[in-house]
Design a protein around this motif. Structure first.
Motif, PDB file in Angstrom:
ATOM      1  N   ILE A  29      -5.704   1.785  -8.300  1.00  0.00           N
ATOM      2  CA  ILE A  29      -5.152   3.140  -8.350  1.00  0.00           C
ATOM      3  C   ILE A  29      -6.309   4.127  -8.229  1.00  0.00           C
ATOM      4  CG2 ILE A  29      -3.810   4.804  -9.680  1.00  0.00           C
ATOM      5  CD1 ILE A  29      -2.622   2.419 -11.203  1.00  0.00           C
ATOM      6  N   SER A  30      -6.202   5.059  -7.298  1.00  0.00           N
ATOM      7  CA  SER A  30      -7.273   6.046  -7.148  1.00  0.00           C
ATOM      8  C   SER A  30      -6.682   7.401  -6.789  1.00  0.00           C
ATOM      9  CB  SER A  30      -8.275   5.624  -6.070  1.00  0.00           C
ATOM     10  OG  SER A  30      -7.664   5.591  -4.790  1.00  0.00           O
ATOM     11  N   LEU A  31      -7.382   8.450  -7.215  1.00  0.00           N
ATOM     12  CA  LEU A  31      -6.979   9.825  -6.936  1.00  0.00           C
ATOM     13  C   LEU A  31      -8.196  10.584  -6.435  1.00  0.00           C
ATOM     14  CD1 LEU A  31      -4.828  12.103  -7.103  1.00  0.00           C
ATOM     15  CD2 LEU A  31      -5.655  12.538  -9.430  1.00  0.00           C
TER      16      LEU A  31
ATOM     17  N   GLY B 222     -10.664   6.606 -10.430  1.00  0.00           N
ATOM     18  CA  GLY B 222      -9.970   5.388 -10.041  1.00  0.00           C
ATOM     19  C   GLY B 222     -10.007   4.343 -11.130  1.00  0.00           C
TER      20      GLY B 222
ATOM     21  N   LEU C 226      -3.317  10.350  -3.505  1.00  0.00           N
ATOM     22  CA  LEU C 226      -3.068   9.370  -4.556  1.00  0.00           C
ATOM     23  C   LEU C 226      -2.726   8.047  -3.885  1.00  0.00           C
ATOM     24  CD1 LEU C 226      -2.526   8.518  -7.515  1.00  0.00           C
ATOM     25  CD2 LEU C 226      -0.162   9.322  -7.186  1.00  0.00           C
ATOM     26  N   SER C 227      -3.479   7.003  -4.232  1.00  0.00           N
ATOM     27  CA  SER C 227      -3.290   5.692  -3.613  1.00  0.00           C
ATOM     28  C   SER C 227      -3.003   4.652  -4.688  1.00  0.00           C
ATOM     29  CB  SER C 227      -4.547   5.288  -2.826  1.00  0.00           C
ATOM     30  OG  SER C 227      -4.437   3.979  -2.317  1.00  0.00           O
ATOM     31  N   VAL C 228      -1.967   3.838  -4.450  1.00  0.00           N
ATOM     32  CA  VAL C 228      -1.610   2.740  -5.344  1.00  0.00           C
ATOM     33  C   VAL C 228      -1.427   1.486  -4.490  1.00  0.00           C
ATOM     34  CG1 VAL C 228       0.032   1.858  -7.033  1.00  0.00           C
ATOM     35  CG2 VAL C 228      -0.469   4.328  -6.938  1.00  0.00           C
ATOM     36  N   SER C 229      -2.217   0.432  -4.792  1.00  0.00           N
ATOM     37  CA  SER C 229      -2.168  -0.792  -3.981  1.00  0.00           C
ATOM     38  C   SER C 229      -2.223  -2.022  -4.887  1.00  0.00           C
ATOM     39  CB  SER C 229      -3.343  -0.824  -2.993  1.00  0.00           C
ATOM     40  OG  SER C 229      -3.288   0.272  -2.109  1.00  0.00           O
TER      41      SER C 229
ATOM     42  N   ARG D 166       0.852  -1.190   0.000  1.00  0.00           N
ATOM     43  CA  ARG D 166       0.000   0.000   0.000  1.00  0.00           C
ATOM     44  C   ARG D 166       0.881   1.232   0.000  1.00  0.00           C
ATOM     45  NH1 ARG D 166      -3.914   0.861   4.979  1.00  0.00           N
ATOM     46  NH2 ARG D 166      -4.674  -1.162   4.224  1.00  0.00           N
TER      47      ARG D 166
ATOM     48  N   ALA E   3      -4.136  -4.377  -9.366  1.00  0.00           N
ATOM     49  CA  ALA E   3      -3.644  -3.177  -8.682  1.00  0.00           C
ATOM     50  C   ALA E   3      -4.734  -2.111  -8.722  1.00  0.00           C
ATOM     51  CB  ALA E   3      -2.375  -2.648  -9.332  1.00  0.00           C
TER      52      ALA E   3
END
Length: 667
Positions: free
Chosen positions: A513-515, A538, A495-498, A473, A511
């Motif tokens: 990805i959301s902003l 996202g 900004l999230s990348v998991s 995460r 994966a």
């Protein structure tokens, strides 16, 4: 050329630090004959109408205006007030740079024609334009006195006991005639530096020093800026590593021929120093070494007030103390170091709390928490939380250890166990995360670490499958808003990348990805009128939607996204009308927050969003809603009540409206 040395004490006396003392024994309410009191008005002649600050200062320091609602019984009493004001006004005018100003006054019958341009002050303290023609006023005053219009014979009436017994005294006008003269300008600003060995040097202030002191050559030589600049001059030397610098005698030299003024600030520098030993005072339950570790300066670093300020702010932000003082303490030692004292007063480190919410779709909900902010004595925070509603019931724990290995870095951990019962999926979920949270640039932070998750969910378009996921995460955040529950200025960005991979159970790999972002703009200084906007995009890269765990897909709709639609129902639905989620999402919202009183506000809003099956939207068509909210503002944040209606209502799916009740703004 004639020059006059003006003492610093005289310049200080010119500073407008508040109302000056006054006395007028003959005007006291104890000796005043109310029936014989002579009403009067006050006018000013000769002032530049653009000198609004000067006029306000004259009014503030005027005895005559202050006592205008308690008129004097004699003209002599009004004379005493005026004479007192002449001395006061002279000091005020000097404080504004008018060192050659002359103040006179005249007291005359109110029926006399006023001078053009007079500024009159009513008994209520309001400024009004004095009438330009008194011909109509004089007969009225005279007739009221029973004198057949002879206004001239009434000018001495207020002091006539015989006439006073027959009729009320006629009003008077106290007219101040002010000749400001030419304002003095600042021609030079110098610093006399006295070193520890008593050697001296005098030089003009540099452009940078003048800017720091809010001075400029050629400005009007007003007292307040010149006096306040002395502290800024000392700050210049503190920033150069002189912690014990002191001010000496200030000298002001006025050139009466050129109408200029030169000021010289005397500075006793003391010894230049580096940061030395740190002493902690007031520590009880919080470890002293942990407190000491908040210092922002390095070993042997030159003394700097900005480092003191940073350390004090960081300690205050730790939420461990009621008060924090960080300051140099003592003298510079033989090694050129000055000790620093951190004085703290600890606050209670345990708290409990909770909240309630309600929506027409979800029904009532509640949560409760217990928190300890100093679990092991070094600021470790543990929060245990229970929450429940018609959609989910669960427990969670969060842990944060600040100052982990370095400043502005924390060890964080999270875990939760939840049972879901939504239209999108039913079942159990458990996850855990451990990682590092680090602040770097101003208002920027990042969180990164390892996560593990177990889910046993039945989705609307997927069988009952167990997923054992492992992943990473990473979250990048920016937040410069002024209030977490009710922001009025600033913006937020996350900004999230998991990425995830299957460890056991059903196979999947993807994966997320959301902003997310929001912006707040206040139209006024109090933040009573605020335009707020938010957006979210996202995408899920990897397996197709049917292979993804139901809880990892994107959903939209409800109180936290698109109000007006039921929870998770914006986007694709199956044949039964249940949401199946998607691999991409778009949301947008705009609301105007307007307070109609200090505690009540109205919030019209519009929101739109949609969820798409593919990794990117097929189009940008959104489902829109609108509504009106009411806010009740409390000390801990606003209580929110929202009424929303769907603008793209689907038959047999969407209700006519939705209602939401919770604490805090929608975003």
């Amino acid at each position: 050329m004639l020059s006059v040395l003006v003492g610093a004490s005289m310049l200080s006396a010119c500073s407008l630090g508040g109302n000056l003392p006054f006395g007028d024994g003959a005007d006291s309410t104890a000796t005043q004959d109310v029936d014989r009191a002579i009403p009067y008005s006050v006018t000013y002649q000769g002032l530049d109408p653009h000198e609004e600050r000067l006029l306000a200062a004259l009014k503030e320091n005027s005895t005559a205006i202050r006592l205008q609602d308690r008129p004097t019984p004699t003209k002599a009493g009004l004379d005493r007030r005026a004479e007192d004001d002449v001395a006061r006004f002279t000091r005020v005018l000097r404080s504004f740079g008018f060192y050659d100003a002359v103040v006179n006054y005249d007291i005359h019958d109110a029926n006399a024609a006023p001078a053009n341009g007079d500024i009159a002050i009513t008994p209520e303290g309001e400024e009004v334009a004095a009438p330009q023609d008194a011909e109509t006023a004089a007969p009225k005053a005279a007739l009221a006195d029973g004198n057949k219009g002879d206004a001239n014979t009434q000018t001495t009436a207020p002091d006539s006991p015989a006439l006073a017994s027959k009729a009320p005294p006629k009003p008077l006008v106290l007219e101040y005639r002010i000749d400001t003269g030419t304002p003095y300008l600042l021609s030079d600003a110098e610093i006399t530096i006295i070193h520890p060995d008593d050697s001296r040097e005098t030089r003009s202030m540099t452009d940078a020093e003048l800017k720091t002191a809010n001075l400029s050559i050629g400005m009007r030589a007003e007292a307040d800026p010149i006096i306040l600049a002395e502290q800024s001059v000392l700050d210049v030397f503190r920033n150069d590593g002189y912690p014990l610098v002191k001010a000496g005698k200030k000298k002001v030299l006025a050139d009466t021929a050129e109408k200029t003024m030169r000021v010289t600030y005397e500075v006793m520098t003391g010894k230049q120093a580096r940061f030395g030993k740190i002493n902690v005072v007031g520590a009880q339950d919080v470890d002293a070494d942990f407190i000491r570790g908040y210092h922002s300066w390095g070993k042997g670093q030159p003394y700097s007030p900005s480092e003191i300020t940073t350390t004090r702010r960081d300690l205050a932000d730790s939420n461990l103390f009621n008060s924090v003082i960080v300051k140099p303490a003592g003298q510079v030692d033989e090694n050129g170091e000055i000790p620093v004292e951190m004085r703290v007063a600890e606050r209670d480190h345990r708290s409990i709390g909770g909240g309630v919410d309600f929506s027409t779709a979800d029904g009532p909900g509640a949560n409760a928490f217990w928190e300890h902010r100093n679990l092991f004595g070094k600021g470790e925070k543990l929060r245990l939380k229970l929450e429940g509603s018609g959609l989910q019931q669960g427990a969670s724990a969060t842990f944060r250890k600040p100052q982990f290995l370095r400043r502005h870095q924390a060890l964080v951990g999270q875990s939760e166990a939840t049972r879901y019962s939504t239209d999108a999926y039913d079942g159990d979920l458990a996850n855990a995360f451990a990682g590092i949270e680090r602040e770097f640039w101003k208002n920027w932070s990042a969180t990164y670490g390892l996560t593990a998750e177990y889910s046993d969910l039945t989705g609307a378009d997927s069988p009952n499958e167990e997923f054992y996921l492992g992943g990473l995460r990473g979250v990048l955040r920016h937040d410069n808003t002024n209030n977490p529950l009710d922001p009025t200025t600033g913006n937020r960005l996350e900004l999230s990348v998991s990425p995830y991979i299957s460890l056991a159970g059903a196979e999947t790999q993807f994966a997320v990805i959301s902003l997310n972002g929001s912006q707040y703009y206040a139209f006024d200084d109090r933040g009573y009128y605020v335009l707020a906007g938010r957006g979210r995009v996202g995408s899920i890269i990897g397996d197709e939607r049917s292979s993804l765990p139901a809880n990892k897909r994107f959903y939209s709709g409800g109180g936290g996204s698109v109000r007006g639609y039921q929870y998770q129902t914006v986007g694709p639905l199956n044949a039964d009308g249940d949401p199946i989620g998607g691999r991409s999402v778009i949301e947008a919202g705009l609301e105007f927050r307007a307070r109609i009183t200090d505690s009540i506000g109205l919030v019209p809003f519009v929101e739109g969003g949609n969820v798409y099956e593919g990794v990117k939207p097929d189009d940008v068509s959104l489902m829109w809603s609108t509504g009106l909210g009411v806010r009740y503002y409390t000390a801990i944040g606003p209580v929110r009540f929202d009424f929303a209606v769907p603008l793209d209502k689907r038959e047999n799916i969407d209700d006519n409206y939705q209602i939401y009740l919770s604490l805090g703004q929608a975003f």
